[in-house]
Design a protein around this motif. Structure first.
Motif, PDB file in Angstrom:
ATOM      1  N   ASN A   1      -0.411  -5.613  -2.478  1.00 34.35           N
ATOM      2  CA  ASN A   1       0.248  -5.996  -3.728  1.00 34.35           C
ATOM      3  C   ASN A   1      -0.671  -5.771  -4.930  1.00 34.35           C
ATOM      4  OD1 ASN A   1       2.632  -6.685  -2.485  1.00 34.35           O
ATOM      5  ND2 ASN A   1       2.129  -8.856  -2.337  1.00 34.35           N
ATOM      6  N   LYS A   2      -1.966  -6.046  -4.770  1.00 32.37           N
ATOM      7  CA  LYS A   2      -2.912  -5.802  -5.856  1.00 32.37           C
ATOM      8  C   LYS A   2      -3.036  -4.309  -6.145  1.00 32.37           C
ATOM      9  CE  LYS A   2      -5.794  -9.885  -5.678  1.00 32.37           C
ATOM     10  NZ  LYS A   2      -7.135 -10.431  -5.539  1.00 32.37           N
TER      11      LYS A   2
ATOM     12  N   LYS B   1      -0.687  -2.043  -5.587  1.00 32.20           N
ATOM     13  CA  LYS B   1       0.564  -1.657  -6.239  1.00 32.20           C
ATOM     14  C   LYS B   1       0.543  -2.047  -7.713  1.00 32.20           C
ATOM     15  CE  LYS B   1       4.118  -1.857  -2.676  1.00 32.20           C
ATOM     16  NZ  LYS B   1       5.294  -2.618  -2.246  1.00 32.20           N
ATOM     17  N   GLU B   2       0.080  -3.261  -7.984  1.00 34.51           N
ATOM     18  CA  GLU B   2       0.022  -3.741  -9.365  1.00 34.51           C
ATOM     19  C   GLU B   2      -0.917  -2.881 -10.199  1.00 34.51           C
ATOM     20  OE1 GLU B   2      -1.609  -7.701 -11.499  1.00 34.51           O
ATOM     21  OE2 GLU B   2      -0.157  -8.030  -9.898  1.00 34.51           O
TER      22      GLU B   2
ATOM     23  N   VAL C   1      -1.343  -7.945   2.971  1.00 33.07           N
ATOM     24  CA  VAL C   1      -0.219  -7.886   2.036  1.00 33.07           C
ATOM     25  C   VAL C   1      -0.705  -8.190   0.621  1.00 33.07           C
ATOM     26  CG1 VAL C   1       1.954  -9.025   1.375  1.00 33.07           C
ATOM     27  CG2 VAL C   1       1.558  -8.376   3.743  1.00 33.07           C
ATOM     28  N   ARG C   2      -1.584  -9.155   0.506  1.00 27.40           N
ATOM     29  CA  ARG C   2      -2.146  -9.503  -0.808  1.00 27.40           C
ATOM     30  C   ARG C   2      -2.897  -8.315  -1.404  1.00 27.40           C
ATOM     31  NH1 ARG C   2      -6.788 -13.838  -1.761  1.00 27.40           N
ATOM     32  NH2 ARG C   2      -6.626 -13.981  -4.012  1.00 27.40           N
TER      33      ARG C   2
ATOM     34  N   GLU D   1       6.154  -4.497 -14.107  1.00 30.53           N
ATOM     35  CA  GLU D   1       7.159  -4.500 -13.049  1.00 30.53           C
ATOM     36  C   GLU D   1       8.161  -3.394 -13.314  1.00 30.53           C
ATOM     37  OE1 GLU D   1       9.191  -7.975 -11.778  1.00 30.53           O
ATOM     38  OE2 GLU D   1       7.440  -9.237 -12.068  1.00 30.53           O
TER      39      GLU D   1
END
Length: 143
Positions: A107-108, A110-111, A103-104, A118
Motif C-alpha cells: 500500500n505504501k 502504491k501510494e 500488504v502495508r 487517490e
C-alpha cells in the motif's frame, strides 16, 4: 452442454479466479517458507527454543512416558494434542502479521507511485430513477 461449458470458461471472471488461485498457491509457499525458515527460528531464539508440538494428554490407550506426539499416535492412543493446536495458533498469528506487513508495504508503494492521490472510481452511468420507471410502467398500463 459443451458450448455452455466453453462459454463459462471463456468468461473473464473464471480466468481471473484461476490466475488468483495459482498466484495464491505460489504466495502460500513463499509465506510458509518465510515463516518456517526465517521468522520461526528467530521467535524460537527469543523463546529459548520452546516447541509446544509434543504437549498432549492421553485420553485412552497406553503410551510410554515422555513419548512424542507422533509416537503416541502410532501406538494407537487417543490423545488430546493441545500443544499442536497452540503451535498452529502461534504460526497463524506470525503468518497473519507477516501478511499484514506485506500488504502495508504494498500500500505504501502504491501510494508513492500515485503521488498520494487517490484514483477516483469511474461513476456508473446514470440511468432512470425508480420514479421514472414506475411512471413508465403506469403509462404503459394505461395504454
Amino acid at each position: 452442454m459443451v458450448k455452455e461449458f466453453r462459454d463459462f470458461i471463456a468468461k473473464g471472471n473464471v480466468m481471473d479466479m484461476a490466475v488468483g488461485i495459482i498466484i495464491g498457491a505460489a504466495f502460500t509457499a513463499i509465506v510458509k517458507s518465510m515463516v518456517g525458515d526465517l521468522i520461526n527460528p528467530i521467535v524460537g531464539l527469543f523463546l529459548g527454543g520452546v516447541d509446544f508440538t509434543n504437549l498432549y494428554v492421553v485420553l485412552s490407550g497406553e503410551v510410554a512416558a515422555g513419548a512424542s506426539l507422533e509416537a503416541a499416535r502410532e501406538a494407537g492412543a487417543a490423545v488430546f494434542a493441545y500443544g499442536a493446536f497452540v503451535m498452529a495458533v502461534i504460526n497463524f498469528l506470525i503468518i497473519a502479521f507477516v501478511v499484514f506487513m506485506l500488504v502495508r508495504y504494498v500500500n505504501k508503494v502504491k501510494e508513492a507511485a500515485t503521488g498520494g492521490k487517490e484514483v477516483p472510481a469511474e461513476e456508473a452511468p446514470a440511468g432512470p430513477s425508480e420514479l421514472d420507471v414506475l411512471l413508465e410502467i403506469r403509462d404503459s398500463l394505461k395504454k
